[in-house]
Design an enzyme around this catalytic site. Structure first.
Site, PDB file in Angstrom:
ATOM      1  N   GLU A  33      -3.330   2.557  16.912  1.00 15.68           N
ATOM      2  CA  GLU A  33      -4.637   3.013  16.438  1.00 15.68           C
ATOM      3  C   GLU A  33      -5.219   2.001  15.466  1.00 15.68           C
ATOM      4  OE1 GLU A  33      -4.329   6.205  13.514  1.00 15.68           O
ATOM      5  OE2 GLU A  33      -5.876   7.317  14.573  1.00 15.68           O
ATOM      6  N   HIS A  35      -6.630   0.259  12.332  1.00 17.68           N
ATOM      7  CA  HIS A  35      -6.379   0.481  10.908  1.00 17.68           C
ATOM      8  C   HIS A  35      -7.235  -0.469  10.080  1.00 17.68           C
ATOM      9  CE1 HIS A  35      -3.166   3.268  11.854  1.00 17.68           C
ATOM     10  NE2 HIS A  35      -2.971   3.485  10.571  1.00 17.68           N
ATOM     11  N   ASP A  44       1.011   2.822  12.364  1.00 23.93           N
ATOM     12  CA  ASP A  44       1.657   4.144  12.387  1.00 23.93           C
ATOM     13  C   ASP A  44       3.007   4.104  13.112  1.00 23.93           C
ATOM     14  OD1 ASP A  44      -0.586   5.021  11.092  1.00 23.93           O
ATOM     15  OD2 ASP A  44      -1.230   6.418  12.647  1.00 23.93           O
ATOM     16  N   HIS A 119       1.453  10.219  11.975  1.00 21.47           N
ATOM     17  CA  HIS A 119       0.126  10.144  12.590  1.00 21.47           C
ATOM     18  C   HIS A 119      -0.329  11.590  12.583  1.00 21.47           C
ATOM     19  CE1 HIS A 119      -3.190   8.938  15.192  1.00 21.47           C
ATOM     20  NE2 HIS A 119      -2.827   9.788  16.126  1.00 21.47           N
ATOM     21  N   GLU A 121      -2.633  13.343  13.683  1.00 26.81           N
ATOM     22  CA  GLU A 121      -3.099  14.032  14.888  1.00 26.81           C
ATOM     23  C   GLU A 121      -1.948  14.515  15.778  1.00 26.81           C
ATOM     24  OE1 GLU A 121      -4.283  11.342  13.469  1.00 26.81           O
ATOM     25  OE2 GLU A 121      -6.442  11.123  13.776  1.00 26.81           O
ATOM     26  N   HIS A 172      -6.497   7.131   5.569  1.00 28.18           N
ATOM     27  CA  HIS A 172      -6.222   6.297   6.737  1.00 28.18           C
ATOM     28  C   HIS A 172      -6.593   4.835   6.471  1.00 28.18           C
ATOM     29  CE1 HIS A 172      -5.849   5.134  10.923  1.00 28.18           C
ATOM     30  NE2 HIS A 172      -7.003   4.526  10.806  1.00 28.18           N
ATOM     31  N   GLU A 177      -1.358   3.290   3.026  1.00 26.70           N
ATOM     32  CA  GLU A 177      -0.847   2.511   4.159  1.00 26.70           C
ATOM     33  C   GLU A 177      -0.916   1.015   3.874  1.00 26.70           C
ATOM     34  OE1 GLU A 177      -1.140   5.148   8.106  1.00 26.70           O
ATOM     35  OE2 GLU A 177      -3.068   4.331   7.504  1.00 26.70           O
TER      36      GLU A 177
HETATM   37 ZN   LIG Z   1      -2.043   5.131   9.871  1.00 31.95          ZN
END
Ligand SMILES: [Zn+2]
Length: 257
Positions: A33, A35, A44, A119, A121, A172, A177
């Site tokens: 995904e 970032h 992730d 993650h 989701e 996010h 992160e």
């Molecule tokens: Zn992430």
């Protein structure tokens, strides 16, 4: 091989021995995904495996196989589906993937399993997959960490955020992160390109298709420029400790002397 606890690095004989002695297997689940401008697509997936390894240090736990693909990215927690690079599985495919991997591991004899997702989701789908894989059996235990930690200590929060915290969904590709990546994998972080960002609005509901106003230009949802390797070390230690506590509670017999 070579003492690694990474599933993919074992020989089949070593897996047979792990099953024989009653080791656990922990399946990290991540995502590919976007970032932001400054972090790689596998952030992730990398965290899922590395934090699971760090958190299971000192326990007889094989970590893997890494499932790098996640459930659909959503605008308010991952930027959403419109960014090039972001791969998304549908709920049915993702659940089936996790379920069938768990069933394979159970089929080869593992009876202590853990699912470790990084993650947001993936929540609920990993639970569903584990539920279905274990349904009707009373000879095994599957522990599901839908999120890798419950929260950080007040001290860690103060060190990392001061008095400004946007909430975990908006984190996010932002402070946390970025920090953990700077600590663990600095060669893949491009801080010169990191920009602070924020969605124009953050409704408490979803809109499909997502309008541009609910996500950001950069893909970072808050403030990555506040990330530092030192903050990453603080976060990593607490996140690893969380898994240590879970393992001591659920699989105390696996602690290595
Ligand atoms: Zn992430």
């Amino acid at each position: 091989v070579n003492g690694s606890r990474v599933y993919e690095h074992q020989t089949w004989k070593e897996i047979a021995e792990a099953v024989e002695r009653g080791a656990a297997v922990a399946v990290p689940v991540g995502a590919i995904e976007q970032h932001g401008y400054h972090l790689p697509l596998d952030t992730d997936a990398f965290f899922a495996r590395e934090l699971c390894l760090a958190g299971s240090d000192g326990f007889d736990v094989i970590v893997g196989p890494l499932l790098p693909f996640g459930y659909r990215s959503r605008p308010l927690s991952g930027g959403g589906p419109t960014f090039p690079g972001t791969l998304s599985l549908s709920g049915g495919t993702f659940t089936a993937l996790v379920r069938e991997v768990l069933e394979s591991l159970i089929g080869m004899g593992f009876r202590k399993l853990l699912v470790y997702s990084w993650h947001m989701e993936n929540q609920n789908f990993v639970y569903e997959a584990a539920y279905l894989a274990a349904e009707g059996r009373d000879d095994l235990k599957v522990v599901v960490l839908e999120t890798p930690f419950d929260g950080l200590s007040d001290t860690a929060m103060a060190t990392m955020y001061g008095d400004e915290f946007p909430g975990w969904p908006a984190e996010h590709a932002s402070l946390m992160e970025t920090s953990v990546m700077l600590h663990m994998r600095p060669e893949l972080v491009d801080m010169e390109r990191a920009v602070d960002d924020g969605a124009e609005r953050e409704p408490s509901y979803e809109i499909i298709p997502p309008p541009a106003s609910v996500t950001t230009e950069s893909g970072a949802l808050w403030k990555p420029t506040r990330g530092t390797a030192d903050k990453g070390k603080v976060a990593l230690e607490e996140i690893a400790e969380h898994l240590q506590r879970v393992l001591r509670e659920e699989f105390p017999e696996l602690a290595l002397a």
